[in-house]
Design a protein around this motif. Structure first.
Motif, PDB file in Angstrom:
ATOM      1  N   LYS A 244      -2.236 -70.393 -18.153  1.00 59.94           N
ATOM      2  CA  LYS A 244      -2.491 -69.136 -18.863  1.00 59.94           C
ATOM      3  C   LYS A 244      -1.230 -68.755 -19.618  1.00 59.94           C
ATOM      4  CE  LYS A 244      -5.630 -67.584 -15.269  1.00 59.94           C
ATOM      5  NZ  LYS A 244      -5.869 -66.600 -14.234  1.00 59.94           N
ATOM      6  N   TYR A 245      -1.402 -68.133 -20.763  1.00 60.20           N
ATOM      7  CA  TYR A 245      -0.248 -67.738 -21.547  1.00 60.20           C
ATOM      8  C   TYR A 245      -0.615 -66.563 -22.442  1.00 60.20           C
ATOM      9  CZ  TYR A 245      -2.658 -70.628 -24.996  1.00 60.20           C
ATOM     10  OH  TYR A 245      -3.601 -71.166 -25.819  1.00 60.20           O
ATOM     11  N   THR A 246       0.410 -65.860 -22.894  1.00 59.76           N
ATOM     12  CA  THR A 246       0.244 -64.733 -23.791  1.00 59.76           C
ATOM     13  C   THR A 246       0.934 -65.085 -25.100  1.00 59.76           C
ATOM     14  OG1 THR A 246       0.353 -63.249 -21.904  1.00 59.76           O
ATOM     15  CG2 THR A 246       0.627 -62.250 -24.069  1.00 59.76           C
ATOM     16  N   GLY A 247       0.251 -64.938 -26.173  1.00 61.03           N
ATOM     17  CA  GLY A 247       0.859 -65.206 -27.475  1.00 61.03           C
ATOM     18  C   GLY A 247       0.725 -66.650 -27.903  1.00 61.03           C
ATOM     19  N   PHE A 248       1.508 -67.550 -27.324  1.00 57.28           N
ATOM     20  CA  PHE A 248       1.457 -68.951 -27.718  1.00 57.28           C
ATOM     21  C   PHE A 248       1.845 -69.838 -26.543  1.00 57.28           C
ATOM     22  CE2 PHE A 248       5.851 -67.861 -28.140  1.00 57.28           C
ATOM     23  CZ  PHE A 248       6.553 -69.018 -27.863  1.00 57.28           C
ATOM     24  N   LEU A 249       1.385 -71.078 -26.611  1.00 56.00           N
ATOM     25  CA  LEU A 249       1.713 -72.068 -25.601  1.00 56.00           C
ATOM     26  C   LEU A 249       2.790 -72.989 -26.175  1.00 56.00           C
ATOM     27  CD1 LEU A 249       1.005 -73.229 -22.796  1.00 56.00           C
ATOM     28  CD2 LEU A 249      -0.641 -74.714 -23.934  1.00 56.00           C
ATOM     29  N   PRO A 250       3.995 -73.005 -25.583  1.00 55.27           N
ATOM     30  CA  PRO A 250       5.066 -73.861 -26.094  1.00 55.27           C
ATOM     31  C   PRO A 250       4.642 -75.326 -26.175  1.00 55.27           C
ATOM     32  CG  PRO A 250       5.937 -72.309 -24.499  1.00 55.27           C
ATOM     33  CD  PRO A 250       4.439 -72.188 -24.451  1.00 55.27           C
ATOM     34  N   GLY A 251       5.170 -76.036 -27.167  1.00 57.41           N
ATOM     35  CA  GLY A 251       4.797 -77.416 -27.439  1.00 57.41           C
ATOM     36  C   GLY A 251       4.920 -78.358 -26.262  1.00 57.41           C
TER      37      GLY A 251
ATOM     38  N   SER B  18      -2.124 -82.483 -22.867  1.00 61.46           N
ATOM     39  CA  SER B  18      -2.940 -83.424 -23.644  1.00 61.46           C
ATOM     40  C   SER B  18      -2.969 -84.806 -23.009  1.00 61.46           C
ATOM     41  CB  SER B  18      -2.431 -83.513 -25.084  1.00 61.46           C
ATOM     42  OG  SER B  18      -1.171 -84.162 -25.124  1.00 61.46           O
ATOM     43  N   ASN B  19      -1.991 -85.120 -22.154  1.00 63.60           N
ATOM     44  CA  ASN B  19      -1.937 -86.424 -21.502  1.00 63.60           C
ATOM     45  C   ASN B  19      -2.628 -86.455 -20.147  1.00 63.60           C
ATOM     46  OD1 ASN B  19      -0.465 -87.686 -23.569  1.00 63.60           O
ATOM     47  ND2 ASN B  19       1.436 -86.811 -22.790  1.00 63.60           N
ATOM     48  N   LEU B  20      -3.180 -85.338 -19.716  1.00 63.90           N
ATOM     49  CA  LEU B  20      -3.853 -85.282 -18.425  1.00 63.90           C
ATOM     50  C   LEU B  20      -5.286 -85.754 -18.537  1.00 63.90           C
ATOM     51  CD1 LEU B  20      -2.671 -81.805 -17.081  1.00 63.90           C
ATOM     52  CD2 LEU B  20      -1.841 -84.062 -16.398  1.00 63.90           C
ATOM     53  N   ASP B  21      -5.779 -86.344 -17.467  1.00 63.11           N
ATOM     54  CA  ASP B  21      -7.194 -86.691 -17.358  1.00 63.11           C
ATOM     55  C   ASP B  21      -7.870 -85.475 -16.724  1.00 63.11           C
ATOM     56  OD1 ASP B  21      -9.633 -87.929 -17.164  1.00 63.11           O
ATOM     57  OD2 ASP B  21      -9.120 -89.025 -15.337  1.00 63.11           O
ATOM     58  N   TYR B  22      -8.539 -84.688 -17.522  1.00 60.66           N
ATOM     59  CA  TYR B  22      -9.083 -83.441 -16.997  1.00 60.66           C
ATOM     60  C   TYR B  22     -10.423 -83.109 -17.635  1.00 60.66           C
ATOM     61  CZ  TYR B  22      -7.745 -81.103 -21.325  1.00 60.66           C
ATOM     62  OH  TYR B  22      -7.643 -80.723 -22.638  1.00 60.66           O
ATOM     63  N   LEU B  23     -11.081 -82.180 -17.018  1.00 61.34           N
ATOM     64  CA  LEU B  23     -12.305 -81.606 -17.529  1.00 61.34           C
ATOM     65  C   LEU B  23     -12.017 -80.132 -17.773  1.00 61.34           C
ATOM     66  CD1 LEU B  23     -15.343 -81.692 -18.138  1.00 61.34           C
ATOM     67  CD2 LEU B  23     -15.746 -81.301 -15.706  1.00 61.34           C
ATOM     68  N   SER B  24     -12.044 -79.738 -19.012  1.00 59.18           N
ATOM     69  CA  SER B  24     -11.764 -78.348 -19.354  1.00 59.18           C
ATOM     70  C   SER B  24     -13.021 -77.521 -19.128  1.00 59.18           C
ATOM     71  CB  SER B  24     -11.324 -78.240 -20.811  1.00 59.18           C
ATOM     72  OG  SER B  24     -11.087 -76.899 -21.148  1.00 59.18           O
ATOM     73  N   THR B  25     -12.973 -76.677 -18.124  1.00 52.92           N
ATOM     74  CA  THR B  25     -14.148 -75.877 -17.787  1.00 52.92           C
ATOM     75  C   THR B  25     -13.707 -74.642 -17.019  1.00 52.92           C
ATOM     76  OG1 THR B  25     -16.306 -75.932 -16.705  1.00 52.92           O
ATOM     77  CG2 THR B  25     -14.537 -77.113 -15.625  1.00 52.92           C
ATOM     78  N   SER B  26     -14.592 -73.688 -16.918  1.00 52.01           N
ATOM     79  CA  SER B  26     -14.289 -72.537 -16.084  1.00 52.01           C
ATOM     80  C   SER B  26     -14.594 -72.910 -14.634  1.00 52.01           C
ATOM     81  CB  SER B  26     -15.103 -71.320 -16.521  1.00 52.01           C
ATOM     82  OG  SER B  26     -16.469 -71.591 -16.397  1.00 52.01           O
ATOM     83  N   ASN B  27     -13.898 -72.284 -13.729  1.00 52.25           N
ATOM     84  CA  ASN B  27     -14.055 -72.614 -12.313  1.00 52.25           C
ATOM     85  C   ASN B  27     -13.971 -71.325 -11.499  1.00 52.25           C
ATOM     86  OD1 ASN B  27     -14.073 -74.443  -9.969  1.00 52.25           O
ATOM     87  ND2 ASN B  27     -12.030 -73.616  -9.659  1.00 52.25           N
ATOM     88  N   SER B  28     -14.827 -71.218 -10.524  1.00 52.13           N
ATOM     89  CA  SER B  28     -14.785 -70.078  -9.632  1.00 52.13           C
ATOM     90  C   SER B  28     -14.857 -70.581  -8.196  1.00 52.13           C
ATOM     91  CB  SER B  28     -15.951 -69.132  -9.913  1.00 52.13           C
ATOM     92  OG  SER B  28     -16.040 -68.169  -8.879  1.00 52.13           O
ATOM     93  N   LYS B  29     -13.760 -70.425  -7.482  1.00 46.50           N
ATOM     94  CA  LYS B  29     -13.749 -70.837  -6.076  1.00 46.50           C
ATOM     95  C   LYS B  29     -14.763 -70.010  -5.291  1.00 46.50           C
ATOM     96  CE  LYS B  29      -9.162 -70.397  -6.196  1.00 46.50           C
ATOM     97  NZ  LYS B  29      -8.756 -70.568  -7.571  1.00 46.50           N
ATOM     98  N   TYR B  30     -14.906 -68.740  -5.648  1.00 47.42           N
ATOM     99  CA  TYR B  30     -15.872 -67.871  -4.979  1.00 47.42           C
ATOM    100  C   TYR B  30     -17.299 -68.398  -5.191  1.00 47.42           C
ATOM    101  CZ  TYR B  30     -18.942 -63.915  -4.169  1.00 47.42           C
ATOM    102  OH  TYR B  30     -19.973 -63.124  -3.750  1.00 47.42           O
TER     103      TYR B  30
END
Length: 103
Positions: free
Chosen positions: A70-77, A84-96
């Motif tokens: 999470k970030y405010t304004g901008f995400l540093p490079g 960008s190099n991670l193997d991930y699935l960009s999605t919302s998640n709710s532990k609850y």
């Protein structure tokens, strides 16, 4: 216990319990907040809120975690590059929500 009593007296009742291990990091430039949650477990046993030996069920497979950036304004490079190099699935998640689907 005081919070628990107030919630019950106000008509609120717990529906599930979620437990996880969290590592949190802060980076002041861009107000970047990174959390990594592992060992996520849950259960719908609200009456056992204060039990020391609570029976919880894994919500994610072993070795799988949830990374939040999470970030405010901008995400540093540097962070953009690492993410960008991670193997991930960009999605919302709710532990609850995951804990409620157990039953």
């Amino acid at each position: 216990r005081q919070l628990y009593t107030r919630l019950l007296s106000g008509g609120y009742s717990p529906k599930s319990i979620v437990e996880y291990s969290r590592k949190a990091y802060l980076y002041p430039v861009g107000n970047v907040r990174i959390t990594f949650d592992t060992q996520t477990a849950g259960g719908c046993v609200p009456d056992a809120f204060f039990d020391e030996n609570l029976a919880l069920y894994p919500l994610l497979p072993p070795g799988v975690g949830v990374l939040e950036v999470k970030y405010t304004g901008f995400l540093p490079g540097i962070f953009k590059e690492v993410i960008s190099n991670l193997d991930y699935l960009s999605t919302s998640n709710s532990k609850y929500a995951q804990s409620r689907f157990l039953y």
